[in-house]
Design a protein around this motif. Structure first.
Motif, short mmCIF file in Angstrom:
data_model
loop_
_atom_site.label_atom_id
_atom_site.label_comp_id
_atom_site.label_asym_id
_atom_site.label_seq_id
_atom_site.Cartn_x
_atom_site.Cartn_y
_atom_site.Cartn_z
N THR A 154 0.94 -1.15 0.16
CA THR A 154 -0.01 0.15 -0.16
C THR A 154 0.62 1.55 -0.14
O THR A 154 1.71 1.46 0.49
N ASN A 155 0.76 1.93 -0.54
CA ASN A 155 0.97 3.44 -0.89
C ASN A 155 0.01 4.17 0.00
O ASN A 155 -1.19 4.84 -0.56
N ARG A 158 -0.68 8.08 -1.71
CA ARG A 158 -2.31 7.57 -2.34
C ARG A 158 -3.45 6.92 -1.70
O ARG A 158 -4.32 7.14 -2.41
N SER A 160 -3.80 4.04 -2.33
CA SER A 160 -3.95 2.92 -3.48
C SER A 160 -2.92 1.86 -3.03
O SER A 160 -1.33 1.39 -2.27
N CYS A 161 -3.30 0.29 -3.09
CA CYS A 161 -2.48 -0.85 -3.13
C CYS A 161 -2.66 -1.80 -4.40
O CYS A 161 -3.21 -1.90 -5.18
N HIS A 162 -1.07 -2.36 -4.75
CA HIS A 162 -0.68 -2.97 -5.55
C HIS A 162 -0.65 -4.16 -4.90
O HIS A 162 0.44 -4.85 -4.44
#
Length: 178
Positions: A154-155, A158, A160-162
């Motif tokens: 997770t960033n 942001r 946001s999860c990748h």
């Protein structure tokens, strides 16, 4: 200079290449790493005229490609894509990451084993490259290991999860993200 070149299409439009390289007598290690990177990119793309530049932050730039490069003690790894931003890291296997866990592990990422610490280190390095414009600190990335092939990262800037992928060999640990 390169040996054991391995070129893998890991997904649509994403190519990962790994090779061993040797230090050229009379040349500095950094210079050999740059030569190895250039040779591996050219071999991967089958284009020996391709030019590699760097932006003001040192990120490699190739016309019409997103690229990430990493090297460690005799190994070079690259990941390329025309459509996706990419990040990669490769580290030789050793317990040295255990001495600096306080620098890269968050409180909710407790150190477990050398292998897991190497995986998390590599994933965070690859994630930093993926989001280079964010200038993330290690504490702004949270890694959750899922299985023996991938993790979720997770960033936190942001939110946001990748998915980040990793591979462990006898000699190195590799992580990449797109």
């Amino acid at each position: 200079m390169l040996s054991e070149v391995n070129i893998i299409n890991v997904a649509d439009d994403i190519t990962l290449s790994i090779a061993k390289f040797k230090i050229i007598p009379g040349k500095k290690c950094r210079e050999c790493e740059r030569i190895a990177a250039r040779e591996l990119i050219r071999a991967t793309l089958s284009d020996y005229g391709i030019q590699i530049c760097h932006n003001k932050h040192g990120k490699p730039i190739i016309d019409n490609y997103n690229v990430s490069i990493s090297h460690t003690k005799g190994y070079i790894a690259i990941i390329l894509s025309k459509k996706h931003i990419v990040g990669i890291d490769i580290e030789y296997n050793s317990d040295r990451v255990n001495r600096i866990t306080s620098k890269y592990l968050r409180d909710d990422e407790p150190p477990t084993s050398t292998e897991n610490n190497l995986i998390i280190w590599c994933i965070k390095e690859a994630t930093y490259k993926l989001f280079s414009e964010d200038m993330l600190s290690f504490s702004e990335m949270k890694v959750s290991l899922v299985d023996n092939e991938y993790a979720l990262v997770t960033n936190l800037k942001r939110m946001s999860c990748h998915k980040a992928y990793f591979k462990i060999t006898d000699n190195y640990t590799l992580a990449y993200i797109y």
